[in-house]
Design a protein around this motif. Sequence first.
Motif, mmCIF file in Angstrom:
data_model
loop_
_atom_site.group_PDB
_atom_site.id
_atom_site.type_symbol
_atom_site.label_atom_id
_atom_site.label_comp_id
_atom_site.label_asym_id
_atom_site.label_seq_id
_atom_site.Cartn_x
_atom_site.Cartn_y
_atom_site.Cartn_z
ATOM 1 N N TRP A 64 18.639 28.811 -10.938
ATOM 2 C CA TRP A 64 20.063 28.757 -11.290
ATOM 3 C C TRP A 64 20.396 27.454 -12.012
ATOM 4 O O TRP A 64 21.112 27.456 -13.017
ATOM 5 N N GLU A 65 19.848 26.363 -11.515
ATOM 6 C CA GLU A 65 20.121 25.066 -12.138
ATOM 7 C C GLU A 65 19.462 24.954 -13.512
ATOM 8 O O GLU A 65 20.017 24.332 -14.423
ATOM 9 N N GLU A 66 18.303 25.591 -13.676
ATOM 10 C CA GLU A 66 17.595 25.529 -14.954
ATOM 11 C C GLU A 66 18.160 26.493 -15.990
ATOM 12 O O GLU A 66 18.293 26.141 -17.165
ATOM 13 N N ALA A 67 18.453 27.731 -15.563
ATOM 14 C CA ALA A 67 18.722 28.770 -16.557
ATOM 15 C C ALA A 67 19.848 29.727 -16.182
ATOM 16 O O ALA A 67 20.016 30.753 -16.843
ATOM 17 N N GLY A 68 20.622 29.419 -15.150
ATOM 18 C CA GLY A 68 21.697 30.324 -14.772
ATOM 19 C C GLY A 68 22.674 30.580 -15.907
ATOM 20 O O GLY A 68 23.197 31.684 -16.060
ATOM 21 N N HIS A 69 22.883 29.567 -16.742
ATOM 22 C CA HIS A 69 23.828 29.700 -17.851
ATOM 23 C C HIS A 69 23.328 30.664 -18.925
ATOM 24 O O HIS A 69 24.103 31.087 -19.792
ATOM 25 N N GLN A 70 22.038 31.012 -18.902
ATOM 26 C CA GLN A 70 21.476 31.894 -19.926
ATOM 27 C C GLN A 70 21.724 33.374 -19.627
ATOM 28 O O GLN A 70 21.508 34.224 -20.495
ATOM 29 N N TRP A 71 22.163 33.688 -18.416
ATOM 30 C CA TRP A 71 22.401 35.081 -18.057
ATOM 31 C C TRP A 71 23.823 35.480 -18.426
ATOM 32 O O TRP A 71 24.752 34.693 -18.282
ATOM 33 N N PRO A 72 23.991 36.701 -18.933
ATOM 34 C CA PRO A 72 25.331 37.118 -19.366
ATOM 35 C C PRO A 72 26.291 37.226 -18.190
ATOM 36 O O PRO A 72 25.890 37.470 -17.053
ATOM 37 N N ASP A 73 27.565 37.039 -18.471
ATOM 38 C CA ASP A 73 28.599 37.182 -17.451
ATOM 39 C C ASP A 73 28.924 38.668 -17.307
ATOM 40 O O ASP A 73 29.566 39.259 -18.163
ATOM 41 N N LEU A 74 28.441 39.262 -16.217
ATOM 42 C CA LEU A 74 28.622 40.693 -16.000
ATOM 43 C C LEU A 74 29.787 40.994 -15.066
ATOM 44 O O LEU A 74 30.043 42.142 -14.730
ATOM 45 N N GLY A 75 30.472 39.933 -14.613
ATOM 46 C CA GLY A 75 31.513 40.137 -13.629
ATOM 47 C C GLY A 75 30.945 40.549 -12.288
ATOM 48 O O GLY A 75 31.616 41.173 -11.467
ATOM 49 N N THR A 76 29.674 40.195 -12.062
ATOM 50 C CA THR A 76 28.948 40.602 -10.867
ATOM 51 C C THR A 76 28.965 39.493 -9.827
ATOM 52 O O THR A 76 28.899 38.309 -10.163
ATOM 53 N N ARG A 77 29.033 39.867 -8.577
ATOM 54 C CA ARG A 77 28.908 38.884 -7.506
ATOM 55 C C ARG A 77 27.551 38.183 -7.619
ATOM 56 O O ARG A 77 26.514 38.835 -7.787
ATOM 57 N N THR A 78 27.547 36.867 -7.535
ATOM 58 C CA THR A 78 26.331 36.081 -7.703
ATOM 59 C C THR A 78 26.092 35.221 -6.468
ATOM 60 O O THR A 78 27.010 34.603 -5.946
ATOM 61 N N VAL A 79 24.838 35.219 -6.034
ATOM 62 C CA VAL A 79 24.438 34.436 -4.868
ATOM 63 C C VAL A 79 23.316 33.503 -5.274
ATOM 64 O O VAL A 79 22.393 33.901 -5.996
ATOM 65 N N VAL A 80 23.384 32.277 -4.837
ATOM 66 C CA VAL A 80 22.341 31.286 -5.069
ATOM 67 C C VAL A 80 21.860 30.785 -3.715
ATOM 68 O O VAL A 80 22.676 30.500 -2.832
ATOM 69 N N MET A 81 20.546 30.699 -3.563
ATOM 70 C CA MET A 81 20.012 30.218 -2.287
ATOM 71 C C MET A 81 18.846 29.261 -2.527
ATOM 72 O O MET A 81 18.214 29.285 -3.598
ATOM 73 N N ALA A 82 18.579 28.430 -1.559
ATOM 74 C CA ALA A 82 17.462 27.494 -1.653
ATOM 75 C C ALA A 82 16.172 28.247 -1.942
ATOM 76 O O ALA A 82 15.994 29.393 -1.509
ATOM 77 N N ASP A 83 15.270 27.605 -2.689
ATOM 78 C CA ASP A 83 14.025 28.256 -3.078
ATOM 79 C C ASP A 83 13.252 28.790 -1.875
ATOM 80 O O ASP A 83 12.671 29.877 -1.924
ATOM 81 N N ALA A 84 13.237 28.024 -0.788
ATOM 82 C CA ALA A 84 12.505 28.452 0.405
ATOM 83 C C ALA A 84 13.113 29.716 1.005
ATOM 84 O O ALA A 84 12.384 30.591 1.496
ATOM 85 N N LEU A 85 14.432 29.841 0.961
ATOM 86 C CA LEU A 85 15.078 31.044 1.466
ATOM 87 C C LEU A 85 14.758 32.242 0.582
ATOM 88 O O LEU A 85 14.505 33.345 1.076
ATOM 89 N N PHE A 86 14.781 32.031 -0.743
ATOM 90 C CA PHE A 86 14.436 33.130 -1.642
ATOM 91 C C PHE A 86 12.998 33.572 -1.386
ATOM 92 O O PHE A 86 12.702 34.773 -1.337
ATOM 93 N N ALA A 87 12.098 32.623 -1.222
ATOM 94 C CA ALA A 87 10.697 32.954 -0.964
ATOM 95 C C ALA A 87 10.553 33.742 0.331
ATOM 96 O O ALA A 87 9.691 34.627 0.440
ATOM 97 N N SER A 88 11.414 33.468 1.312
ATOM 98 C CA SER A 88 11.319 34.152 2.596
ATOM 99 C C SER A 88 11.740 35.616 2.506
ATOM 100 O O SER A 88 11.320 36.440 3.329
ATOM 101 N N LEU A 89 12.572 35.960 1.534
ATOM 102 C CA LEU A 89 12.983 37.354 1.404
ATOM 103 C C LEU A 89 12.071 38.131 0.473
ATOM 104 O O LEU A 89 11.962 39.358 0.556
ATOM 105 N N SER A 90 11.379 37.458 -0.409
ATOM 106 C CA SER A 90 10.562 38.118 -1.420
ATOM 107 C C SER A 90 9.379 38.841 -0.796
ATOM 108 O O SER A 90 8.790 38.385 0.180
ATOM 109 N N GLY A 91 9.019 39.973 -1.392
ATOM 110 C CA GLY A 91 7.822 40.688 -0.975
ATOM 111 C C GLY A 91 6.622 40.345 -1.817
ATOM 112 O O GLY A 91 5.553 40.971 -1.672
ATOM 113 N N LEU A 92 6.748 39.346 -2.704
ATOM 114 C CA LEU A 92 5.680 38.986 -3.636
ATOM 115 C C LEU A 92 4.967 37.716 -3.186
ATOM 116 O O LEU A 92 5.571 36.829 -2.579
#
Length: 259
Positions: A64-92
Amino acid sequence: MTATGPQFITSAGNALLKDLRRLAQDSTAYRKQGRVWLEGDHLCRAALARRVVPALAVFSQSLWEEAGHQWPDLGTRTVVMADALFASLSGLESPGRMGFVLDLPGTVQLQPEAPSLILDRLQDAGNVGAILRCAAAFGFPQVLAMKGTAALWSPKVLRAGMGAHFGLHLVEGLETAALDALRVPIVATSSHAGEWLHQAVLPWPCAWALGHEGQGLGDDIASRAGVAVRIVQPGGEESLNVAAAAAICLHASAAARAG
């Protein structure tokens, strides 16, 4: 991505985080939640290219800090979380750093006259995703997954499909009797019986039927087929991987139609 800015999640006990983890790691959670998890830049952009608008966009903090501004504004709810939290939910093994949550399509009805692909109890998610890519590439817009086939909208099938889902009409959980509604001939595939594919006169439109990786096509579906074909294998292997066979068969249909 929204006028009000993103919501930041900092707690491992957050309820939304737990729901996302289930979506990302449980192959059938999408059926219970009525939502689908896409992970990674490629899949998310593939959805946007097909005008699919996410219900929720999720970013790791670093992305988000690096490239969040590059994504189009879709009027969509957006959530940002710490990298470790994102890694904990990922199946990859290597988390994708961002993902979308999509609303699962509502009840999807079989289209009787559409060129189709019938998947009979295929188990491997990688095979199923690769076959969806073949269907999209070779002009078979409808995929009919029989009961017992790997869940079409599961995270693993979505990753293997590489965005093909968003250009296809997907119907899953079908009983064999549902195929009676088809108004196109069924072409059965076999490793040992039927006409040689390169010599067969293939109908168009049609519905190709592909069977279980070990057991092949069930008799109840094979008996509905007007044509049965097999692929010449001069190398002597007992059978081809089902996704490889699908690519060969669907290409043969596309080539016959073009010629």
